[in-house]
Motif scaffolding. Structure first.
Motif, PDB file in Angstrom:
ATOM      1  N   LYS A   1       3.475   9.303  -9.895  1.00 14.58           N
ATOM      2  CA  LYS A   1       4.654   8.745  -9.234  1.00 14.58           C
ATOM      3  C   LYS A   1       4.273   7.478  -8.449  1.00 14.58           C
ATOM      4  CE  LYS A   1       8.509  10.387  -6.492  1.00 14.58           C
ATOM      5  NZ  LYS A   1       8.925  11.384  -5.528  1.00 14.58           N
ATOM      6  N   LEU A   2       3.184   7.562  -7.689  1.00 21.14           N
ATOM      7  CA  LEU A   2       2.748   6.390  -6.921  1.00 21.14           C
ATOM      8  C   LEU A   2       2.317   5.262  -7.853  1.00 21.14           C
ATOM      9  CD1 LEU A   2       0.796   8.128  -4.014  1.00 21.14           C
ATOM     10  CD2 LEU A   2       2.877   6.748  -3.784  1.00 21.14           C
ATOM     11  N   ASP A   3       1.732   5.638  -8.982  1.00 20.38           N
ATOM     12  CA  ASP A   3       1.291   4.643  -9.956  1.00 20.38           C
ATOM     13  C   ASP A   3       2.481   3.857 -10.507  1.00 20.38           C
ATOM     14  OD1 ASP A   3      -0.755   3.377 -11.289  1.00 20.38           O
ATOM     15  OD2 ASP A   3      -0.777   4.791 -12.973  1.00 20.38           O
ATOM     16  N   GLU A   4       3.653   4.496 -10.513  1.00 21.27           N
ATOM     17  CA  GLU A   4       4.846   3.843 -11.062  1.00 21.27           C
ATOM     18  C   GLU A   4       5.619   3.072  -9.991  1.00 21.27           C
ATOM     19  OE1 GLU A   4       6.802   7.175 -12.868  1.00 21.27           O
ATOM     20  OE2 GLU A   4       5.381   7.209 -14.554  1.00 21.27           O
TER      21      GLU A   4
ATOM     22  N   TYR B   1       0.837  -1.209   0.000  1.00 20.42           N
ATOM     23  CA  TYR B   1       0.000   0.000   0.000  1.00 20.42           C
ATOM     24  C   TYR B   1       0.868   1.254   0.000  1.00 20.42           C
ATOM     25  CZ  TYR B   1      -4.090  -2.806   1.218  1.00 20.42           C
ATOM     26  OH  TYR B   1      -5.113  -3.709   1.200  1.00 20.42           O
ATOM     27  N   GLY B   2       0.514   2.205  -0.827  1.00 19.40           N
ATOM     28  CA  GLY B   2       1.165   3.520  -0.807  1.00 19.40           C
ATOM     29  C   GLY B   2       0.153   4.553  -0.360  1.00 19.40           C
ATOM     30  N   LEU B   3       0.642   5.628   0.253  1.00 23.56           N
ATOM     31  CA  LEU B   3      -0.263   6.675   0.749  1.00 23.56           C
ATOM     32  C   LEU B   3      -0.041   7.980   0.000  1.00 23.56           C
ATOM     33  CD1 LEU B   3      -2.324   7.773   2.873  1.00 23.56           C
ATOM     34  CD2 LEU B   3      -0.341   8.384   4.284  1.00 23.56           C
ATOM     35  N   LEU B   4      -1.150   8.535  -0.495  1.00 19.32           N
ATOM     36  CA  LEU B   4      -1.131   9.912  -0.979  1.00 19.32           C
ATOM     37  C   LEU B   4      -1.684  10.747   0.169  1.00 19.32           C
ATOM     38  CD1 LEU B   4      -0.603  11.840  -3.355  1.00 19.32           C
ATOM     39  CD2 LEU B   4      -2.998  11.549  -3.996  1.00 19.32           C
ATOM     40  N   SER B   5      -0.756  11.298   0.942  1.00 23.79           N
ATOM     41  CA  SER B   5      -1.141  12.021   2.160  1.00 23.79           C
ATOM     42  C   SER B   5      -1.402  13.490   1.833  1.00 23.79           C
ATOM     43  CB  SER B   5      -0.002  11.882   3.163  1.00 23.79           C
ATOM     44  OG  SER B   5      -0.079  12.868   4.146  1.00 23.79           O
ATOM     45  N   TYR B   6      -2.115  14.161   2.714  1.00 24.21           N
ATOM     46  CA  TYR B   6      -2.340  15.590   2.512  1.00 24.21           C
ATOM     47  C   TYR B   6      -1.137  16.378   3.053  1.00 24.21           C
ATOM     48  CZ  TYR B   6      -4.902  20.078   2.777  1.00 24.21           C
ATOM     49  OH  TYR B   6      -5.313  21.376   2.660  1.00 24.21           O
TER      50      TYR B   6
ATOM     51  N   VAL C   1      -3.742   4.545  -1.366  1.00 26.20           N
ATOM     52  CA  VAL C   1      -4.795   5.104  -0.511  1.00 26.20           C
ATOM     53  C   VAL C   1      -4.661   6.628  -0.536  1.00 26.20           C
ATOM     54  CG1 VAL C   1      -5.654   5.308   1.865  1.00 26.20           C
ATOM     55  CG2 VAL C   1      -4.894   3.075   0.985  1.00 26.20           C
ATOM     56  N   ALA C   2      -5.755   7.312  -0.834  1.00 29.92           N
ATOM     57  CA  ALA C   2      -5.715   8.779  -0.864  1.00 29.92           C
ATOM     58  C   ALA C   2      -6.424   9.329   0.358  1.00 29.92           C
ATOM     59  CB  ALA C   2      -6.359   9.312  -2.139  1.00 29.92           C
TER      60      ALA C   2
ATOM     61  N   ILE D   1       5.135   6.913   0.848  1.00 32.62           N
ATOM     62  CA  ILE D   1       4.257   8.018   1.252  1.00 32.62           C
ATOM     63  C   ILE D   1       4.628   9.236   0.416  1.00 32.62           C
ATOM     64  CG2 ILE D   1       3.567   9.604   3.094  1.00 32.62           C
ATOM     65  CD1 ILE D   1       4.249   7.478   5.124  1.00 32.62           C
ATOM     66  N   GLU D   2       3.644   9.854  -0.181  1.00 28.30           N
ATOM     67  CA  GLU D   2       3.870  11.128  -0.866  1.00 28.30           C
ATOM     68  C   GLU D   2       2.910  12.135  -0.250  1.00 28.30           C
ATOM     69  OE1 GLU D   2       6.241  11.715  -2.820  1.00 28.30           O
ATOM     70  OE2 GLU D   2       6.840   9.734  -3.577  1.00 28.30           O
ATOM     71  N   ALA D   3       3.390  13.343  -0.020  1.00 25.37           N
ATOM     72  CA  ALA D   3       2.542  14.370   0.590  1.00 25.37           C
ATOM     73  C   ALA D   3       2.176  15.441  -0.435  1.00 25.37           C
ATOM     74  CB  ALA D   3       3.253  15.006   1.771  1.00 25.37           C
ATOM     75  N   LEU D   4       0.880  15.731  -0.508  1.00 28.03           N
ATOM     76  CA  LEU D   4       0.406  16.736  -1.472  1.00 28.03           C
ATOM     77  C   LEU D   4       0.933  18.124  -1.123  1.00 28.03           C
ATOM     78  CD1 LEU D   4      -3.300  15.609  -1.925  1.00 28.03           C
ATOM     79  CD2 LEU D   4      -1.550  15.665  -3.710  1.00 28.03           C
ATOM     80  N   SER D   5       0.904  18.437   0.167  1.00 32.77           N
ATOM     81  CA  SER D   5       1.391  19.743   0.587  1.00 32.77           C
ATOM     82  C   SER D   5       2.157  19.545   1.880  1.00 32.77           C
ATOM     83  CB  SER D   5       0.207  20.698   0.782  1.00 32.77           C
ATOM     84  OG  SER D   5       0.692  21.948   1.200  1.00 32.77           O
ATOM     85  N   PRO D   6       3.435  19.169   1.765  1.00 31.99           N
ATOM     86  CA  PRO D   6       4.191  18.748   2.945  1.00 31.99           C
ATOM     87  C   PRO D   6       4.172  19.805   4.044  1.00 31.99           C
ATOM     88  CG  PRO D   6       5.455  18.401   0.929  1.00 31.99           C
ATOM     89  CD  PRO D   6       4.239  19.192   0.551  1.00 31.99           C
TER      90      PRO D   6
END
Ligand code: TXA
Ligand code: MG
Length: 346
Positions: free
Chosen positions: A309-312, A264-269, A319-320, A286-291
């Protein structure tokens, strides 16, 4: 089709890149150009054969109409028949928001071929604020039809390299203007006049121009979608903007029950451990939309880039985490919900 060329359009080579793009557009070719929202795949809007190449490169169904971009405000009246009872509103909106990410759906004139509008009597029009796009449109001297430069139903590209991944080998040229300013597609509205009152704006797609921005000029109404409805704007189809990796969203964080052995990867806010979903799971990525800050404008700019990026990242699921649903957050949540449709989401 030979390899796709990528031409940089920074200060020094701006003129050359625009000239090459215009020569191809004038010859009835398609060219990927940056706009302030996302990269567009442009063609001469008055050349039906050129426009057909957009549909072919994107594998876009011909029932999905394109946005037409004008180089100046006056050109709007060359291609649309603006009814008298909304003329003042159109003047106000274009004065305030053009050039920029607001698209108006208006009755079309016959000079716009049916293939552009999928046979609809209306055409969606905007004026892009991107200097490269504007220069190309002005030099061509005709409006440009341009949908987002991705294959149909996939994530919109916000960089030249993302366009290359989507359409490389299918189109002759990508003009690289760097990352897009807004990162999310334009707001689309239609206008309904009312006698003695401000008009109603039907919000066909949420975008960078928010409900709050539009409210001084009219009453904004979201168009309710019912299953089985013929979409008023087909970009509103659920399943649009989807990554290949399934994207999940949850009503409440407690609803997340990870399957053992899955990645699982996280698209965090915010991306911060103290808030949101970061501590919910031992995420692979984990990737943050607005760190840190949780700024919606920053989140919008990074949304498609991080989804890609998460798709790759060879995950089983993305999870968003929801963002605040005000202002630009409405457009972000709209894209996330569509991307997650088909997965478990209310
Ligand atoms: O920011 C943007 O709008 C970008 C850049 C390139 O300008 N373009 C873009 O185009 O997002 P596209 O084709 O990906 O999305 C256009 C949306 C589609 O959902 C389409 O159904 C809707 O506009 N549309 C086009 N013409 C319409 C019309 N006459 N009535 C209602 N919806 C329309
Ligand atoms: Mg699109």
């Amino acid at each position: 089709m030979p390899d796709t060329r990528i031409l940089s359009a920074t200060d020094d080579d701006f003129k050359d890149a625009v000239a090459e793009a215009v020569a191809l557009l004038d010859a009835g070719e398609v060219v990927a150009l940056p706009t302030e929202t996302v990269y567009g795949l442009a063609a001469d809007a008055q050349n039906p054969e050129a426009v057909a190449k957009i549909f072919a490169a994107k594998e876009r169904p011909t029932f999905d109409p394109l946005i037409v971009h004008v180089s100046r405000r006056g050109e709007l009246f060359d291609i649309t028949e603006v009814p008298d009872d909304i003329r003042e509103t159109v003047d106000q909106l274009t004065t305030k928001f053009w050039p920029g990410p607001l698209t108006l759906v208006l009755p079309k004139k016959p000079c716009i071929p049916d293939i552009v509008t999928s046979g609809l009597p209306t055409v969606a029009v905007r004026q892009s604020a991107n200097p490269i796009f504007r220069a190309a449109c002005k030099a061509l001297g005709r409006p440009l039809a341009a949908p987002s430069a991705n294959r149909f139903g996939r994530i919109s590209p916000t960089s030249a390299s993302a366009v290359q991944k989507e359409l490389g080998g299918r189109i002759p040229l990508i003009v690289d203007g760097g990352a897009c300013r807004d990162g999310i597609e334009s707001t689309i509205i239609s206008i309904e006049p009312r006698v003695g009152k401000k008009p109603i704006f039907r919000l066909l797609r949420a975008g960078p121009v928010s409900k709050e921005d539009l409210q001084p000029f009219g009453r904004v109404e979201r168009v309710k979608e019912r299953p089985g409805d013929v979409p008023v704007a087909p970009g509103r189809l659920p399943g649009h903007y989807a990554p290949v990796t399934p994207l999940l969203m949850f009503e409440r964080p407690e609803d997340f029950h990870p399957e053992p052995g899955k990645r699982y990867g996280l698209l965090s806010y915010h991306g911060e451990e103290s808030a949101g979903y970061v501590n919910l799971h031992d995420w692979e990525e984990i990737e943050a939309l607005s760190p840190g800050s949780g700024k919606l404008a920053e989140a919008a700019i990074r949304l498609f880039f991080l989804l890609r990026k998460l798709d790759e990242a060879e995950l089983d699921f993305i999870v968003a985490e929801p963002v605040t649903e005000t202002g630009l957050g409405v457009a972000i949540m709209d894209r996330l919900r569509r991307a997650s449709s088909g997965s478990q989401m209310a």
